[in-house]
Design a protein around this motif. Structure first.
Motif, mmCIF file in Angstrom:
data_model
loop_
_atom_site.group_PDB
_atom_site.id
_atom_site.type_symbol
_atom_site.label_atom_id
_atom_site.label_comp_id
_atom_site.label_asym_id
_atom_site.label_seq_id
_atom_site.Cartn_x
_atom_site.Cartn_y
_atom_site.Cartn_z
ATOM 1 N N VAL A 300 50.051 -6.695 30.320
ATOM 2 C CA VAL A 300 49.748 -6.036 29.048
ATOM 3 C C VAL A 300 49.244 -7.128 28.105
ATOM 4 C CG1 VAL A 300 50.714 -4.709 27.123
ATOM 5 C CG2 VAL A 300 51.526 -4.299 29.473
ATOM 6 N N ARG A 301 47.956 -7.046 27.740
ATOM 7 C CA ARG A 301 47.350 -8.157 27.002
ATOM 8 C C ARG A 301 46.814 -7.720 25.640
ATOM 9 N NH1 ARG A 301 44.802 -8.329 31.981
ATOM 10 N NH2 ARG A 301 45.572 -9.930 33.413
ATOM 11 N N ALA A 302 47.109 -8.517 24.639
ATOM 12 C CA ALA A 302 46.536 -8.283 23.304
ATOM 13 C C ALA A 302 45.020 -8.300 23.418
ATOM 14 C CB ALA A 302 47.010 -9.374 22.349
ATOM 15 N N GLY A 303 44.390 -7.406 22.656
ATOM 16 C CA GLY A 303 42.928 -7.323 22.702
ATOM 17 C C GLY A 303 42.441 -6.225 23.625
ATOM 18 N N GLU A 304 43.318 -5.772 24.534
ATOM 19 C CA GLU A 304 42.952 -4.676 25.430
ATOM 20 C C GLU A 304 43.584 -3.378 24.921
ATOM 21 O OE1 GLU A 304 42.148 -7.027 29.594
ATOM 22 O OE2 GLU A 304 44.144 -6.159 29.349
ATOM 23 N N LEU A 305 43.211 -2.283 25.605
ATOM 24 C CA LEU A 305 43.768 -0.981 25.260
ATOM 25 C C LEU A 305 44.905 -0.625 26.210
ATOM 26 C CD1 LEU A 305 40.448 1.036 24.716
ATOM 27 C CD2 LEU A 305 41.979 0.110 22.935
ATOM 28 N N LEU A 306 45.848 0.150 25.705
ATOM 29 C CA LEU A 306 46.879 0.754 26.555
ATOM 30 C C LEU A 306 46.640 2.258 26.566
ATOM 31 C CD1 LEU A 306 49.613 0.940 28.105
ATOM 32 C CD2 LEU A 306 50.708 1.187 25.854
ATOM 33 N N LEU A 307 46.440 2.811 27.764
ATOM 34 C CA LEU A 307 46.377 4.267 27.901
ATOM 35 C C LEU A 307 47.742 4.708 28.412
ATOM 36 C CD1 LEU A 307 43.544 6.423 29.485
ATOM 37 C CD2 LEU A 307 45.955 6.847 29.981
ATOM 38 N N LEU A 308 48.457 5.436 27.578
ATOM 39 C CA LEU A 308 49.795 5.917 27.949
ATOM 40 C C LEU A 308 49.757 7.436 28.052
ATOM 41 C CD1 LEU A 308 52.837 5.568 28.429
ATOM 42 C CD2 LEU A 308 53.155 5.491 25.942
ATOM 43 N N ASP A 309 49.993 7.937 29.253
ATOM 44 C CA ASP A 309 49.992 9.383 29.529
ATOM 45 C C ASP A 309 51.379 9.704 30.055
ATOM 46 O OD1 ASP A 309 49.738 11.945 30.600
ATOM 47 O OD2 ASP A 309 47.782 11.563 31.499
ATOM 48 N N ALA A 310 52.197 10.369 29.227
ATOM 49 C CA ALA A 310 53.598 10.552 29.596
ATOM 50 C C ALA A 310 54.150 11.794 28.902
ATOM 51 C CB ALA A 310 54.412 9.321 29.183
ATOM 52 N N GLY A 311 55.182 12.369 29.500
ATOM 53 C CA GLY A 311 55.774 13.554 28.900
ATOM 54 C C GLY A 311 57.247 13.678 29.226
ATOM 55 N N VAL A 312 58.030 14.010 28.207
ATOM 56 C CA VAL A 312 59.456 14.293 28.413
ATOM 57 C C VAL A 312 59.598 15.724 28.916
ATOM 58 C CG1 VAL A 312 61.684 14.605 27.256
ATOM 59 C CG2 VAL A 312 60.197 12.678 26.623
ATOM 60 N N GLU A 313 60.445 15.905 29.927
ATOM 61 C CA GLU A 313 60.822 17.231 30.414
ATOM 62 C C GLU A 313 62.177 17.584 29.811
ATOM 63 O OE1 GLU A 313 60.854 18.935 34.849
ATOM 64 O OE2 GLU A 313 62.604 17.693 34.440
ATOM 65 N N THR A 314 62.269 18.737 29.157
ATOM 66 C CA THR A 314 63.520 19.107 28.498
ATOM 67 C C THR A 314 64.594 19.457 29.525
ATOM 68 O OG1 THR A 314 62.980 21.466 28.437
ATOM 69 C CG2 THR A 314 62.256 20.118 26.558
ATOM 70 N N ASN A 315 65.798 19.630 29.033
ATOM 71 C CA ASN A 315 66.898 19.973 29.940
ATOM 72 C C ASN A 315 66.703 21.347 30.580
ATOM 73 O OD1 ASN A 315 68.426 17.590 29.755
ATOM 74 N ND2 ASN A 315 69.122 18.192 27.716
ATOM 75 N N ASP A 316 65.865 22.191 29.979
ATOM 76 C CA ASP A 316 65.530 23.468 30.606
ATOM 77 C C ASP A 316 64.197 23.414 31.348
ATOM 78 O OD1 ASP A 316 67.748 25.287 30.164
ATOM 79 O OD2 ASP A 316 67.329 25.036 28.029
ATOM 80 N N LEU A 317 63.705 22.204 31.568
ATOM 81 C CA LEU A 317 62.592 21.942 32.486
ATOM 82 C C LEU A 317 61.209 22.322 31.962
ATOM 83 C CD1 LEU A 317 64.211 22.868 35.937
ATOM 84 C CD2 LEU A 317 64.372 20.737 34.641
#
Ligand SMILES: [Mn+2]
Length: 493
Positions: A300-317
């Motif tokens: 993970v380097r300064a000057g570059e981009l971070l693409l973060l694709d993430a999702g929390v699943e709830t306790n009821d899914l």
């Protein structure tokens, strides 16, 4: 973790074949080779912990409505919907259990090996029965000698407790194979979750008819009810907090790797929900151009981009599915920002096309048009007109994927729905989908200027169709470039 208790061999004269027999008997539910005194001792001295007058889970009235709709679609037929079984990870360890979407949708329950059966009652209607493993027997040793005994895996609901919580009569799941074997009349089963149920039904079902059940259950989820919408909002809110956690710890990711980002988000998912809804894509620098980068082992380097694709699943899914592309040092470079702004503009056009009565395809087309315009404007497609580019689909070298998908209990929800109800369908209130255009310039793409290479940008939000337009469930996370920068500056402090 410790191993399952192995019964001690009583005396030296025990032969190997006796040991083998003992193990065989244990597997048959008999537990020899503990002293009579210990076996007797373990039977008693346990308090009665039965819970009384439990209130139904908040989802119970919704699951009843969902079962009623299912019942109306398949009158006179027995319907079998399994939760699924534990799956082996290695030797005697298993993956974390996640109940099948169909089962959880119809019951609100998530118990492994559970099976929902809808028995037809005369002419119309069905009677639902939930088949579950009851509390462990303390008389025969199951409680403390069996690997699935409650001493090992924790207390289960009694069948009576399950009935009260879920609003569905419950029976012992060990009675189910025989009941299914005896049953006559048409049966349908949701395949792919429980091999023992499939074996019991093998002569009674057909692939075509089972597929119709699976398709129905996928299409039933296209329009979300009030409980589901609240869950999706909860998932998005928790996900936003997970993204904030990541921004706050970017310096630690820079000192280690993308794994720090993955772990940071996972912590939020486990604190606020059941799990992550899919493998987090934590893609720094050129990894952002790999659509499903889940190895997450890069720098993970300064000057570059971070693409973060993430999702929390709830306790009821119910899961969120959100992507932000962030400048790791907090500020976009001019070229990064040019590409980011193009994707933002495409996403704005896509979101604007999400409204009741619109064709499902409209938001994809709207976003693709903006991206094609930008690619032409930047001179990446020679002298071709935007219309010609779209006609030939040439923009797709860099846009790569569809602009979105249905979202719900599955991140790619309703995947078994027919083309006419999904891709060729029309949006209506209660539909929830992602809008996620992107531009990806591979590190080895010789058709673009060198400075573009290795830049990937995607922005993804979870959009609910409302009566008069749409609502962005994930709009607590900023999207516009300057707002992203301001948000990051505040969080990094
Ligand atoms: Mn997505």
């Amino acid at each position: 973790m410790s191993e399952e208790l192995i019964p001690e061999t009583p005396e030296q004269e025990t032969e190997e074949n006796e040991a083998a027999e003992a193990i065989k008997q244990r597997k048959n539910g008999l537990y020899p080779a503990v002293s009579d005194e210990l076996a007797e001792n373990m039977k008693s001295g346990w308090a009665d912990t039965e819970l009384h007058d439990l209130q139904p889970i908040p989802q119970a009235e919704h699951t009843a409505n969902r079962r009623a709709a299912l019942s109306a679609r398949f009158p006179g037929e027995r319907l079998v919907i399994p939760a699924g079984n534990l799956r082996t990870r290695s030797n005697d360890t298993e993956y974390a259990f996640r109940a099948s979407t169909e089962y959880a949708y119809l019951t609100g329950d998530q118990t492994q090996d559970g099976v929902l059966v809808l028995e037809p009652t005369g002419g119309t209607g069905h009677e639902a029965t939930l088949y579950l493993l009851p509390r462990s027997n303390r008389e025969n040793g199951e409680f403390w000698l069996d690997g699935q005994g409650e001493l090992w895996v924790g207390r289960r609901n009694s069948l009576t407790e399950a009935e009260q919580l879920l609003g569905i009569p419950a029976k012992d799941v060990r009675e189910l194979p025989a009941a299914l074997a005896e049953a006559t009349g048409p049966v349908r089963n949701v395949r792919g979750h429980d091999a023992s149920i499939e074996a019991a039904l093998t002569d009674k079902v057909t692939a075509e008819r089972d597929e119709e059940l699976r398709v129905y259950l996928s299409e039933a989820r296209l329009v979300k009810d009030a409980f589901e919408i609240a869950e999706l909002q909860k998932a998005c809110d928790a996900t936003a907090r997970g993204f904030e956690d990541v921004v706050k710890s970017l310096d630690k990711a820079e000192a280690t790797s993308e794994r720090f980002i993955e772990g940071t988000f996972f912590l939020r998912a486990r604190i606020e929900g059941n799990d992550i809804g899919y493998g987090s894509i934590c893609a720094a620098g050129p990894h952002a151009t790999t659509l499903h980068w889940v190895r997450n082992d890069g720098a993970v380097r300064a000057g570059e981009l971070l693409l973060l694709d993430a999702g929390v699943e709830t306790n009821d899914l119910y899961t969120a599915d959100v992507t932000r592309t962030l400048p790791i040092n907090g500020t976009f470079s001019p070229l990064q920002r040019k590409i980011y702004d193009a994707v933002y503009e495409a996403q704005e056009a896509g979101i604007a096309a999400v409204k009741p009565g619109a064709a499902y395809r409209d938001f994809h087309d709207a976003a693709q048009r903006v991206l094609a315009e930008k690619l032409v404007e930047w001179g990446l497609l020679g002298d071709l007109s935007v219309e010609k580019v779209l006609e030939l689909g040439l923009q797709r070298r860099w846009t790569l994927h569809g602009t979105g998908h249905m979202l719900g209990m599955d991140v790619h929800d309703c995947a078994a729905a027919r083309t006419e109800t999904y891709v060729d369908g029309t949006l209506e209130p209660g539909v929830c989908l992602t809008v996620e255009p992107g531009l990806y310039f591979q590190a080895d793409d010789l058709t673009v200027p060198e400075e573009y290479r290795g830049i990937g940008v995607r922005i993804e939000d979870d959009i609910l169709v409302t009566e008069d337009g749409n609502r962005n469930l994930s709009d607590s996370l900023p999207r516009r470039a300057d707002e992203v920068e301001a948000w990051m500056a505040r969080l990094k402090g």
